[in-house]
Scaffold this motif. Structure first.
Motif, PDB file in Angstrom:
ATOM      1  N   ARG A   4     -21.968 103.501 -31.097  1.00  0.00           N
ATOM      2  CA  ARG A   4     -22.172 102.048 -31.187  1.00  0.00           C
ATOM      3  C   ARG A   4     -20.863 101.315 -31.498  1.00  0.00           C
ATOM      4  N   ALA A   5     -20.033 101.900 -32.348  1.00  0.00           N
ATOM      5  CA  ALA A   5     -18.732 101.290 -32.664  1.00  0.00           C
ATOM      6  C   ALA A   5     -17.843 101.254 -31.426  1.00  0.00           C
ATOM      7  N   VAL A   6     -17.826 102.342 -30.659  1.00  0.00           N
ATOM      8  CA  VAL A   6     -17.031 102.402 -29.429  1.00  0.00           C
ATOM      9  C   VAL A   6     -17.497 101.322 -28.459  1.00  0.00           C
ATOM     10  N   LYS A   7     -18.796 101.191 -28.307  1.00  0.00           N
ATOM     11  CA  LYS A   7     -19.347 100.187 -27.382  1.00  0.00           C
ATOM     12  C   LYS A   7     -18.957  98.779 -27.832  1.00  0.00           C
ATOM     13  N   TRP A   8     -19.080  98.502 -29.129  1.00  0.00           N
ATOM     14  CA  TRP A   8     -18.715  97.183 -29.640  1.00  0.00           C
ATOM     15  C   TRP A   8     -17.220  96.935 -29.472  1.00  0.00           C
ATOM     16  N   CYS A   9     -16.388  97.914 -29.833  1.00  0.00           N
ATOM     17  CA  CYS A   9     -14.931  97.758 -29.728  1.00  0.00           C
ATOM     18  C   CYS A   9     -14.509  97.550 -28.279  1.00  0.00           C
ATOM     19  N   ALA A  11     -16.454 116.646 -38.741  1.00  0.00           N
ATOM     20  CA  ALA A  11     -17.247 115.696 -37.959  1.00  0.00           C
ATOM     21  C   ALA A  11     -16.404 114.984 -36.914  1.00  0.00           C
ATOM     22  N   LEU A  12     -15.106 114.928 -37.135  1.00  0.00           N
ATOM     23  CA  LEU A  12     -14.219 114.292 -36.157  1.00  0.00           C
ATOM     24  C   LEU A  12     -14.343 114.957 -34.791  1.00  0.00           C
ATOM     25  N   ASP A  13     -14.435 116.274 -34.770  1.00  0.00           N
ATOM     26  CA  ASP A  13     -14.566 117.000 -33.511  1.00  0.00           C
ATOM     27  C   ASP A  13     -15.864 116.651 -32.775  1.00  0.00           C
ATOM     28  N   GLN A  14     -16.888 116.264 -33.522  1.00  0.00           N
ATOM     29  CA  GLN A  14     -18.174 115.909 -32.911  1.00  0.00           C
ATOM     30  C   GLN A  14     -18.107 114.607 -32.126  1.00  0.00           C
ATOM     31  N   VAL A  15     -17.144 113.742 -32.459  1.00  0.00           N
ATOM     32  CA  VAL A  15     -17.121 112.413 -31.850  1.00  0.00           C
ATOM     33  C   VAL A  15     -15.932 112.173 -30.924  1.00  0.00           C
ATOM     34  N   MET A  16     -15.008 113.109 -30.826  1.00  0.00           N
ATOM     35  CA  MET A  16     -13.815 112.900 -29.999  1.00  0.00           C
ATOM     36  C   MET A  16     -14.170 112.610 -28.543  1.00  0.00           C
ATOM     37  N   HIS A  17     -15.195 113.261 -28.023  1.00  0.00           N
ATOM     38  CA  HIS A  17     -15.570 113.051 -26.618  1.00  0.00           C
ATOM     39  C   HIS A  17     -16.118 111.649 -26.356  1.00  0.00           C
ATOM     40  N   LEU A  18     -16.479 110.931 -27.411  1.00  0.00           N
ATOM     41  CA  LEU A  18     -17.030 109.583 -27.258  1.00  0.00           C
ATOM     42  C   LEU A  18     -15.955 108.525 -27.052  1.00  0.00           C
ATOM     43  N   LEU A  19     -14.720 108.870 -27.353  1.00  0.00           N
ATOM     44  CA  LEU A  19     -13.636 107.898 -27.285  1.00  0.00           C
ATOM     45  C   LEU A  19     -13.175 107.737 -25.850  1.00  0.00           C
ATOM     46  N   GLN A  20     -13.423 106.558 -25.317  1.00  0.00           N
ATOM     47  CA  GLN A  20     -13.068 106.269 -23.935  1.00  0.00           C
ATOM     48  C   GLN A  20     -11.811 105.416 -23.926  1.00  0.00           C
ATOM     49  N   GLY A  21     -11.191 105.307 -22.781  1.00  0.00           N
ATOM     50  CA  GLY A  21      -9.998 104.472 -22.673  1.00  0.00           C
ATOM     51  C   GLY A  21      -8.792 105.178 -23.246  1.00  0.00           C
ATOM     52  N   GLU A  22      -7.926 104.404 -23.837  1.00  0.00           N
ATOM     53  CA  GLU A  22      -6.676 104.934 -24.363  1.00  0.00           C
ATOM     54  C   GLU A  22      -6.906 105.558 -25.749  1.00  0.00           C
ATOM     55  N   ARG A  23      -6.778 106.885 -25.813  1.00  0.00           N
ATOM     56  CA  ARG A  23      -6.969 107.601 -27.079  1.00  0.00           C
ATOM     57  C   ARG A  23      -5.649 108.246 -27.474  1.00  0.00           C
ATOM     58  N   ILE A  24      -5.174 107.937 -28.665  1.00  0.00           N
ATOM     59  CA  ILE A  24      -3.929 108.490 -29.180  1.00  0.00           C
ATOM     60  C   ILE A  24      -4.260 109.242 -30.464  1.00  0.00           C
ATOM     61  N   VAL A  25      -3.793 110.479 -30.542  1.00  0.00           N
ATOM     62  CA  VAL A  25      -4.041 111.301 -31.729  1.00  0.00           C
ATOM     63  C   VAL A  25      -2.729 111.466 -32.487  1.00  0.00           C
ATOM     64  N   MET A  26      -2.741 111.063 -33.762  1.00  0.00           N
ATOM     65  CA  MET A  26      -1.602 111.258 -34.664  1.00  0.00           C
ATOM     66  C   MET A  26      -1.999 112.319 -35.682  1.00  0.00           C
ATOM     67  N   HIS A  27      -1.219 113.390 -35.768  1.00  0.00           N
ATOM     68  CA  HIS A  27      -1.477 114.412 -36.774  1.00  0.00           C
ATOM     69  C   HIS A  27      -0.415 114.261 -37.866  1.00  0.00           C
ATOM     70  N   LEU A  28      -0.856 114.152 -39.117  1.00  0.00           N
ATOM     71  CA  LEU A  28       0.050 113.898 -40.234  1.00  0.00           C
ATOM     72  C   LEU A  28       0.157 115.094 -41.169  1.00  0.00           C
ATOM     73  N   GLU A  29       1.363 115.307 -41.688  1.00  0.00           N
ATOM     74  CA  GLU A  29       1.622 116.258 -42.764  1.00  0.00           C
ATOM     75  C   GLU A  29       2.562 115.560 -43.730  1.00  0.00           C
ATOM     76  N   ARG A  30       2.112 115.360 -44.951  1.00  0.00           N
ATOM     77  CA  ARG A  30       2.895 114.609 -45.937  1.00  0.00           C
ATOM     78  C   ARG A  30       3.791 115.540 -46.740  1.00  0.00           C
ATOM     79  N   ASN A  31       5.058 115.143 -46.913  1.00  0.00           N
ATOM     80  CA  ASN A  31       6.016 115.876 -47.736  1.00  0.00           C
ATOM     81  C   ASN A  31       6.209 115.079 -49.022  1.00  0.00           C
ATOM     82  N   PHE A  32       5.628 115.557 -50.109  1.00  0.00           N
ATOM     83  CA  PHE A  32       5.693 114.823 -51.369  1.00  0.00           C
ATOM     84  C   PHE A  32       7.087 114.830 -51.971  1.00  0.00           C
ATOM     85  N   ASP A  33       7.899 115.827 -51.649  1.00  0.00           N
ATOM     86  CA  ASP A  33       9.260 115.890 -52.179  1.00  0.00           C
ATOM     87  C   ASP A  33      10.143 114.797 -51.583  1.00  0.00           C
ATOM     88  N   SER A  34      10.074 114.625 -50.268  1.00  0.00           N
ATOM     89  CA  SER A  34      10.930 113.633 -49.609  1.00  0.00           C
ATOM     90  C   SER A  34      10.276 112.262 -49.507  1.00  0.00           C
TER      91      SER A  34
END
Length: 151
Positions: A67-72, A88-111
């Motif tokens: 429903r959020a995808v349809k509204w957006c 749960a993210l894996d359950q909904v990835m196929h629902l994302l239509q159009g331009e989908r960009i995936v950012m994977h983050l790893e935080r370095n607390f030292d720097s």
């Protein structure tokens, strides 16, 4: 519709990034309402992005994201999904239509930097640069207090 998917392990900087994006975007954050009543309610006011974070325990997340995808899509509004891969993210990835960009983050607390992987490209960014990168992926700039086109 643009969809920005922010992934990473626990304490990787996902919600931290959203917190730093708040001064630049008027976001509809669905997390609080989904924890109390797991239903999709369209925004009542203008928003720059719809955000779904911390949704692993929402039983009907597929229906809500559909429903959020349809509204957006109908309102030319970006959707930001935040979660850990393998959940749960894996359950909904196929629902994302159009331009989908995936950012994977790893935080370095030292720097204080965050390693960001988008496709095959990896950068170590400061919080400000990371915020600017995420806004840029949504077609917005940090210098804008508010984007020129609101949903």
């Amino acid at each position: 519709m643009k969809a920005l998917v922010i992934t990473g392990g626990p304490a990787s900087g996902k919600s931290f990034l959203l917190w730093h994006m708040r001064p630049h975007l008027k976001m509809l954050m669905l997390e609080p309402s989904l924890m109390q009543e797991p239903i999709w309610e369209p925004p009542q006011d203008e928003v720059d992005a719809v955000v779904i974070d911390h949704f692993t325990r929402v039983p009907n997340i597929t229906e809500i994201v559909t429903r959020a995808v349809k509204w957006c899509a109908g309102n030319d509004c970006p959707l930001i999904l935040v979660g850990q891969s393998g959940t749960a993210l894996d359950q909904v990835m196929h629902l994302l239509q159009g331009e989908r960009i995936v950012m994977h983050l790893e935080r370095n607390f030292d720097s204080g930097h965050v390693r960001v992987a988008i496709g095959g490209h990896v950068d170590d960014l400061s919080v400000e640069s990371l915020t600017g990168k995420a806004l840029g992926l949504l077609g917005m700039e940090m210098s804008d207090l508010r984007p020129s086109q609101n949903c």
